[in-house]
Every structure is written in C-alpha cells, then in structure tokens.
Design a protein around this motif. Structure first.
Motif, PDB file in Angstrom:
ATOM      1  N   PHE A   1      32.013  43.178  28.194  1.00  0.00           N
ATOM      2  CA  PHE A   1      31.578  44.246  29.105  1.00  0.00           C
ATOM      3  C   PHE A   1      30.067  44.369  28.960  1.00  0.00           C
ATOM      4  O   PHE A   1      29.571  45.010  28.042  1.00  0.00           O
TER       5      PHE A   1
ATOM      6  N   THR B   1      35.775  43.731  33.801  1.00  0.00           N
ATOM      7  CA  THR B   1      34.478  43.641  33.142  1.00  0.00           C
ATOM      8  C   THR B   1      33.299  43.671  34.102  1.00  0.00           C
ATOM      9  O   THR B   1      32.163  43.834  33.665  1.00  0.00           O
ATOM     10  N   ASP B   2      33.556  43.511  35.393  1.00  0.00           N
ATOM     11  CA  ASP B   2      32.402  43.436  36.293  1.00  0.00           C
ATOM     12  C   ASP B   2      32.066  44.775  36.931  1.00  0.00           C
ATOM     13  O   ASP B   2      31.185  44.861  37.777  1.00  0.00           O
ATOM     14  N   ARG B   3      32.751  45.809  36.504  1.00  0.00           N
ATOM     15  CA  ARG B   3      32.488  47.115  37.101  1.00  0.00           C
ATOM     16  C   ARG B   3      32.734  48.203  36.088  1.00  0.00           C
ATOM     17  O   ARG B   3      33.664  48.108  35.282  1.00  0.00           O
ATOM     18  N   SER B   4      31.944  49.271  36.152  1.00  0.00           N
ATOM     19  CA  SER B   4      32.296  50.453  35.376  1.00  0.00           C
ATOM     20  C   SER B   4      31.821  51.661  36.166  1.00  0.00           C
ATOM     21  O   SER B   4      30.932  51.561  37.018  1.00  0.00           O
TER      22      SER B   4
ATOM     23  N   ARG C   1      37.275  39.922  26.450  1.00  0.00           N
ATOM     24  CA  ARG C   1      36.525  40.533  27.541  1.00  0.00           C
ATOM     25  C   ARG C   1      35.117  40.812  27.035  1.00  0.00           C
ATOM     26  O   ARG C   1      34.942  41.188  25.880  1.00  0.00           O
TER      27      ARG C   1
ATOM     28  N   THR D   1      26.075  45.490  24.678  1.00  0.00           N
ATOM     29  CA  THR D   1      27.267  44.792  25.159  1.00  0.00           C
ATOM     30  C   THR D   1      28.483  45.156  24.334  1.00  0.00           C
ATOM     31  O   THR D   1      28.441  45.149  23.106  1.00  0.00           O
TER      32      THR D   1
ATOM     33  N   ASN E   1      25.861  44.417  30.683  1.00  0.00           N
ATOM     34  CA  ASN E   1      24.928  44.802  31.745  1.00  0.00           C
ATOM     35  C   ASN E   1      25.197  46.157  32.366  1.00  0.00           C
ATOM     36  O   ASN E   1      24.904  46.369  33.540  1.00  0.00           O
TER      37      ASN E   1
ATOM     38  N   TRP F   1      35.163  52.563  31.669  1.00  0.00           N
ATOM     39  CA  TRP F   1      35.590  51.207  31.965  1.00  0.00           C
ATOM     40  C   TRP F   1      37.115  51.127  32.010  1.00  0.00           C
ATOM     41  O   TRP F   1      37.799  51.895  31.334  1.00  0.00           O
TER      42      TRP F   1
END
Lengths: 423, 96
Positions: free
Chosen positions: A148, A184-187, A146, A94, A150, A179
């Motif tokens: 980041f 934070t919900d996508r990379s 933030r 993380t 998973n 990123w």
C-alpha cells in the motif's frame, strides 16, 4: 551498538502465541511461544524465533529530495483466517501486508526435473511417476502480499486494523486514510487537518486507532494533547469530530513546556471499548468515552522529570514518544520510562510498580525487583537518584499478551519477555 | 500575601530562556511542527555542486563525509552520500 538493531515496535498477535518486533533496519522478527509439553516441562511457554525477514528497505524520493527510512514504525496483526498468519508493517511511507506460512512437506519425484532442479532430458524419460509429498524440516516463509504505497505525503505514525477485518486506517502527521485490505491502488482520505496556509499549522496528528468493536468509530490524538473521536457514518470526510476530549488546563501554570509535554504520543482503546488511554510525556490518562471533559484516571509515570525539563528539551528527550498498553482484562496498564525502567499501574488497587529491563537485573526465571527513583533528600540504599538516570536507555515500546500476564519490553536493541505474576 | 512557590516547570522555563534568549514564545507552534514534517529532507543544489567542483581543482577536499549533514556548500555530494544503502544482509541479532 548497531543502530539498525534498535527495536522500533513490538506487538502480540490475537492469540498471544506470536510476538512480532520491527527494528530500525527494516527487519521483522517473529517469535512463537513454545507449546508446553511433557517433554519440556520447564520451558513454560518460552518464545523462540519463528521467522525473520526484511520488510522495508531504505529509499530516496528524488522528486522531493526526501530520505525515506526503512525503520518499521508499527506492526499490526490481522486476525487469523487460515493456517497462515498475516500482519501489516509500515515505515514512514509504505504499508505492506505480509503473509507468514509454514511449509513442512515438499513434493518429490517430478517427471521433468531432478531433485536439485535441473531439467531432465525429455527423450531420456522412459516411465511416468506420480510425485509424492514427503515431510521436510519446518520452513517458515514470509511473502509480501500487498503493498500500500504512495498515499502519504507526511510520515506515517499509526496503522490500525478495523473490527470489520476488511479495512484498516493509516495516519500520518496531517492525514488519515482508510484502506481495504484487498485493494492497494486506492484509499479513502477520512481526516485532513492540513491548513491551506502551512504558516498556520498549529497541531499535528500523533496517533490513531480503530475502535475494537464499533467498526465505524476511530480516534486520533494530537500534539496539543487533544483526542478526537470520529464516526465514519456521519460524513465521508471526518474533519468534524463526534467527540472532543481535552483536559482543562490551569492557565496560570502554563509554561514554555506545557504544550510540548501535553503532546500525546500514543492512544489505545481498552479491550472493552469503553475506555481509551493516552500517553503524554509525564503521565498516562484513562478516559471514559462518555466523558469528554477530563480523564477519569491519571497516572504519573515519572513526575520527577518536571524539574529537568530544560535539559530534556536541550537533549531532545522531551520529544521521545512513549507507548502504552492495557492488559487483557483492562485492569492494568503499562508504559516505559528512562534508565530501562518501565511502569505498571493496577487500576483497581491503585498500586504501581517500577521495574527494570536490563541484563544486570534480570536473570532467567528470577523475580524482578521493584525499583525506586529518589527525588530528593536522602537517597536510600537501592534507590537511584534522578541525576543518575540514563536517558539513552529508553523503553518506548511495550506489549502485553492479550490473555495472560506475559509482557514484552523493548530496551533499545534488546527484547525482554517477562511472565509476570500479578496478584 | 505574596506566593513564593514557583512551579518546577516555570523554574525550568527560566533556565531555558536564560540559555537561549532568542527562543520564541510559541514553542509548540509552526516552527517546531514544520521541522518535524520536514524530517528526512536532503537537498542537492546543482549550483553548489558546480562551484565546489571548480574549487576542487585548487584544494584537496576531505574524503570523510558526515552522513546526516546537509549536503551543500564545499562538499561535493556523490551518490554515496545519498542514503542508498545496500539492503541489510546481516540477520537481526534477535534472531541469532
């Protein structure tokens, strides 16, 4: 020795006024350089503790039966955009963006609550007052802005902030993700070297870094001693490299250890962006980005260890991951070794020096004495023989101030800051 | 003319092979890498757990635990064995 205190990363910020360290216990300690002033002429820009906070906690992934260490693998500062400072810190899984801000004023004279926080009885309030800002002792607060999470199945080894100041990359053993700092919900996955059949796995990603001024370029190194440079404009998935750097090997000199000691533990672009430096077990190499066939400079860090590889394999030291760094002008490079020794190489004069970071050999304001390892034959006075080296005293993490000759050296659980005078 | 100079690396390799004759010839290969990828893996086997619990009625198990050992077999894993350690409340010595 508490293992939680072992320093696992060291990094100066862009101005060099702040120095962050991360440790095995998941904590971050930030030091700030004292401003030189008339009151304290002898402080000469000393670094004192500015803020300390717990960045990561130990976790257990029950689904995968995986223990997730809280050890901070890397810290990278973000460029400063306002009064607050921001940094990214990561453990194996993380990445967190922390904002460190100062507070030196507080509001006093609220109507609905007392100074200690107790609520005032509204019926007792007979007059209205305007709260005023009063000075208070400086408080430095760190808050996670933030998280980041998973995005990595394997262990994160690198993070690197892009020169666009909007994105950053994170690399684990087999994949690299891109990123956006705000999201934070996508990379985006930009490199994936996982083979369809894991039996066919031959190499892993060991480090990655964004180019310092070309925001579409990044490099990643491998356990086989190769570096791939990728251009994000070429394709969404950068599995095919733009450039491939590998030093040709003499097949007759190949041994059981060849691949292991060729594994690159760190890769760093020069500040100019023209060169990059790689660290493998025994040497540091400087590469010209325009030449893929071989490095332009090679520096031996501790060649005398080549005849100790058998024992170093048995005690696992051969897998130690040393980092390396450039000075602000790219004229010198530094890396660590064993016995609390660290090495500096001047690229112009080709001079090199071995210094020691230990209590016994460093006095405040004293000058460090060069050290020398005796490789055979008669040992001179002050020299240390290879067999007397302490392999538990490893200097894996070092950092160089971006502008001045100030260096930070992490020796296990101690941090040394040297203001070095290079001629 | 026979070349008598053997590189130090090859000498070390011979030493290693003498000590570990079963060592594979592909050192950097998948075994080593997969071990690296599996770092942190800690397994809980419910079959082992129940069998050990049944055995416990007959003999006293040692209370000392090794933190990093694989938790299987005779040793009954408990929540304490899994590294759900309390967050570190001790300030880093660097800050002291």
């Amino acid at each position: 020795l508490s293992t939680a205190d072992i320093i696992s990363t060291v990094e100066f910020n862009y101005s060099g006024d702040l120095l962050a360290t991360g440790d095995k216990g998941g904590r971050v300690v930030i030091f700030q350089r004292e401003q030189e002033s008339k009151n304290r002429p002898h402080s000469r820009g000393e670094y004192n503790v500015y803020s300390t906070f717990q960045s990561h906690e130990p976790e257990f992934d029950y689904l995968k039966s995986l223990e997730i260490e809280e050890k901070i693998n890397k810290i990278r500062w973000l460029p400063q955009q306002n009064a607050a400072h921001s940094l990214l810190s990561t453990n194996d899984k993380t990445i967190k963006l922390w904002k460190i801000s100062e507070r030196d004023k507080k509001a006093e004279g609220y109507n609905l609550k007392e100074e200690d926080g107790r609520l005032r009885d509204p019926f007792r309030i007979t007059s209205l007052r305007v709260p005023v800002l009063q000075p208070m002792d400086l408080m430095v607060e760190a808050s996670p802005r933030r998280i980041f999470a998973n995005a990595h199945t394997y262990h994160i080894n690198s993070i690197s902030v892009n020169s666009d100041h909007e994105t950053y990359l994170s690399a684990d053993d087999l994949r690299i993700n891109l990123w956006h700092l705000e999201i934070t919900d996508r990379s985006f996955n930009i490199v994936d070297i996982k083979p369809a059949n894991m039996e066919e796995l031959t190499e892993v990603i060991t480090a990655a870094e964004c180019h310092p001024n070309q925001c579409n370029v990044f490099v990643y190194s491998s356990s086989k001693g190769t570096i791939r440079l990728c251009d994000m404009r070429a394709a969404a998935l950068c599995d095919r490299h733009t450039k491939f750097f590998e030093e040709p090997e003499d097949p007759s000199s190949r041994s059981f250890f060849s691949e292991i000691i060729s594994s690159i533990s760190d890769v760093k672009f020069s500040h100019s962006g023209r060169y990059m430096m790689t660290r493998d077990y025994l040497s540091v190499k400087v590469w010209d980005l325009n030449m893929e066939s071989r490095p332009v400079e090679t520096y031996q860090v501790h060649e005398y260890l080549r005849s100790k590889l058998c024992s170093l394999y048995e005690n696992d030291c051969i897998f130690d991951k040393f980092e390396c760094c450039w000075n602000g002008t790219d004229s010198a490079i530094m890396t660590g070794s064993y016995n609390n020794f660290f090495r500096m190489f001047d690229r112009n004069t080709r001079r090199d020096i071995t210094l020691e970071a230990s209590r016994e050999s460093s006095k405040p304001r004293g000058i460090l004495k060069p050290r020398k390892v005796c490789t055979g034959g008669k040992r001179k006075k002050d020299e240390i023989s290879v067999d007397s080296l302490d392999f538990n005293k490893k200097i894996l993490h070092t950092a160089w101030h971006p502008k001045e000759n100030v260096i930070a050296v992490a020796a296990t659980n101690n941090l040394y800051i040297f203001q070095d005078k290079m001629n | 003319m026979e070349d008598k100079v053997v590189s130090p690396e090859k000498v070390e390799e011979a030493k290693l092979k003498a000590r570990y004759p079963h060592l594979g010839s592909k050192p950097g290969g998948s075994d080593l890498l997969r071990k690296r990828l599996q770092k942190g893996q800690k397994y809980f086997d419910s079959g082992d757990y129940n069998m050990a619990k049944a055995k416990m009625k007959n003999k006293q198990l040692p209370t000392a635990t090794t933190e990093k050992a694989e938790v299987t077999g005779d040793h009954i894993p408990t929540p304490q064995d899994l590294p759900q350690r309390k967050p570190s409340l001790v300030a880093s010595k660097l800050a002291g």
